[in-house]
Design a protein around this motif. Structure first.
Motif, PDB file in Angstrom:
ATOM      1  N   ILE A 478       0.722  -1.121  -0.026  1.00 50.50           N
ATOM      2  CA  ILE A 478       0.123  -0.113   0.040  1.00 50.50           C
ATOM      3  C   ILE A 478       0.940   1.191   0.035  1.00 50.50           C
ATOM      4  N   LYS A 511      -6.705  -0.675   2.577  1.00 51.72           N
ATOM      5  CA  LYS A 511      -6.010   0.142   1.554  1.00 51.72           C
ATOM      6  C   LYS A 511      -5.397  -0.734   0.409  1.00 51.72           C
ATOM      7  N   ARG A 514      -8.144  -0.622  -2.356  1.00 54.38           N
ATOM      8  CA  ARG A 514      -7.997   0.610  -3.109  1.00 54.38           C
ATOM      9  C   ARG A 514      -6.694   0.678  -3.965  1.00 54.38           C
TER      10      ARG A 514
END
Length: 523
Positions: A478, A511, A514
């Motif tokens: 991430i 995360k 995403r």
């Protein structure tokens, strides 16, 4: 008692008998004699206060709309658009419209009491969400108690719609505002201007950390380095940036105005001493400047750090890492539940990817590469094959293209197939690692699984990555993925090992979703 702003603080302190009278240089304090209180604020503080207040007012206004919409939606769904009386033996002619207004006002008051819109909370970390949730549950309990005492029979359906709907809407509202703030910070707006007081090595580390996480909103604009010349003769170079040095630790107040800073971070506690830090805090209070003191403990944060005053002396207790005993069992149980549920959800994608690999190129569907896992034990890591069959034989021809240390990864790798490039773009090639989790060789979240040649070159510090199972995703996933350097990848992995928690794992998983959808740093 508030100390008079006109008098030099340092002068009064020297006249006191203290147990910390160590001969150390302390900041020179010059107080302002301006009549207007706001006139004494540095430019950076005025600028920060403007955007903080504007942001807090916007969040408060949206909270009002969200809460009123939620409670009246609950009323409308439960009773319809007509008049709905409340069944009560103590209050006559009470309608649910009045209850909805009172509930909404009480909800807003509770959020204020819990300081969920404090400028130091909104837009920073999970504390904002925690206060919203805590305040909402507290209100729900208070409503139940008041209803019982006043014998007000509130419809359960009304409350079961209004409270969950309002809580979810509030959290989504705060998240949307936070995303808007992150976009503004990435565009160099709404930033916290930081003046670092400490050695150049820590200044560089802080600059790199803040630059790697622009969403935090912190930007180093200057430094006061112990032993630096006055006037300063140069700056501190960090990448393509040069951080201005305004002198030593005694030049803080002059540097504060010159750099336009609104926050001071002190890492040179040894040079300032106990008295110096205390006087600095007192002197900054009337200026509205925030003061932060870095504990000097690198890569340790979260639940491992606890402030413990001992004999009126503040000590930071550093707890042991949570990768042994019951915590390891909890993590393993979470991995199994998550992976089993995940395999059910991604089964169609899993089968489609396997079929695409098999039909578009010769060779096996799965690639098995040796990786080193928990306690240095080797295991075969499964992936969907995204390269040609003899990719390992072509490795020597490409090694010189990578200048990222032990982390070998090149853009536009000619060994990657067409389907493999798509699988890598969305991390679909890593789905077979769910099987490694079921076999107990990997975890859902953990350090990046290393190669044997990497582990053979580890020093004692880097080998701490092997204290936990490697993960399908992690801090490296991430924080840039393939864009990270070797040093950055190691630092992130070690920070995860030292500060592991279940909450952190959940945040990393969210995360990761995403990052995968945005295919950030994947090639």
């Amino acid at each position: 008692m508030t100390l008079p702003h006109r008098l030099p603080i340092q002068g009064r302190i020297h006249n006191r008998v203290s147990d910390d009278t160590v001969s150390r240089p302390t900041p020179r304090v010059r107080s302002s004699r301006r009549s207007s209180p706001d006139a004494a604020f540095p430019t950076g503080v005025i600028r920060r206060r403007r955007w903080e207040r504007s942001y807090a007012k916007s969040v408060a206004a949206s909270d009002v709309l969200v809460i009123f919409a939620s409670v009246f939606t609950g009323q409308l769904v439960r009773f319809g658009p007509g008049y709905a009386p409340v069944q009560t033996t103590t209050i006559s002619r009470l309608s649910y419209s009045v209850v909805s207004v009172l509930l909404a006002v009480a909800w807003l008051m509770v959020l204020s009491i819990f300081r969920s819109r404090a400028v130091g909370v909104i837009g920073r970390g999970v504390e904002e969400y925690r206060r919203v949730v805590s305040g909402t549950f507290w209100l729900f309990g208070a409503v139940a108690i008041v209803s019982l005492l006043l014998r007000i029979d509130l419809a359960r359906g009304y409350l079961l719609i209004a409270f969950p709907l309002g809580l979810v809407a509030l959290l989504v509202n705060r998240w949307l505002w936070r995303q808007a703030m992150v976009r503004r910070r990435r565009a160099d707006h709404c930033l916290t201007a930081v003046l670092v007081v400490g050695p150049s090595s820590l200044v560089k580390a802080m600059v790199r950390c803040f630059d790697r996480h622009p969403e935090s909103g912190f930007r180093v604009v200057g430094a006061c380095v112990p032993g630096a010349a006055r006037p300063p003769t140069g700056g501190i170079c960090v990448g393509d940036r040069e951080i201005a040095v305004f002198g030593d630790e005694n030049a803080v107040f002059a540097a504060l105005h010159s750099a336009g800073a609104d926050t001071i971070v002190v890492t040179a506690t040894a040079e300032l001493g106990n008295r110096g830090v205390r006087e600095l805090a007192w002197s900054l209070e009337p200026l509205g400047v925030d003061l932060m003191v870095a504990p000097g403990v690198i890569d340790v944060a979260g639940p491992r750090l606890q402030m413990r005053p001992v004999a009126q002396f503040p000590l930071i207790h550093v707890g042991p890492p949570q990768y042994r005993g019951a915590q390891r069992f909890n993590k393993r149980a979470f991995d199994l539940v998550f992976v089993i549920a995940g395999l059910v959800v991604v089964a169609p994608v899993f089968l489609a990817a396997a079929l695409a690999v098999r039909l578009t190129s010769d060779g096996p569907v799965f690639y098995k590469g040796e990786r080193i896992g928990l306690d240095g034990k080797a295991f075969p890591m499964f992936k969907f094959r995204s390269m040609v069959v003899d990719a390992d034989k072509q490795l020597a021809l490409l090694v010189n293209e990578s200048d990222r240390g032990m982390l070998f990864k090149v853009r536009a790798d000619p060994r990657v197939t067409g389907v493999g490039r798509f699988l890598r773009r969305y991390s679909i090639d890593e789905l077979p690692q769910f099987l490694n989790v079921l076999r107990g060789e990997m975890s859902v979240v953990g350090p990046r699984p290393p190669l044997r040649c990497e582990v053979e070159r580890y020093d004692g510090t880097v080998r701490r990555r092997l204290l936990v199972r490697p993960g399908i995703t992690g801090m490296w996933q991430i924080s840039g993925r393939s864009e990270l350097s070797w040093e950055e990848s190691v630092q992130l992995d070690l920070a995860y090992v030292e500060n592991w928690s279940m909450v952190q794992d959940l945040v990393i998983i969210l995360k990761t979703l995403r990052a995968v959808l945005r295919h950030e740093g994947a090639y």
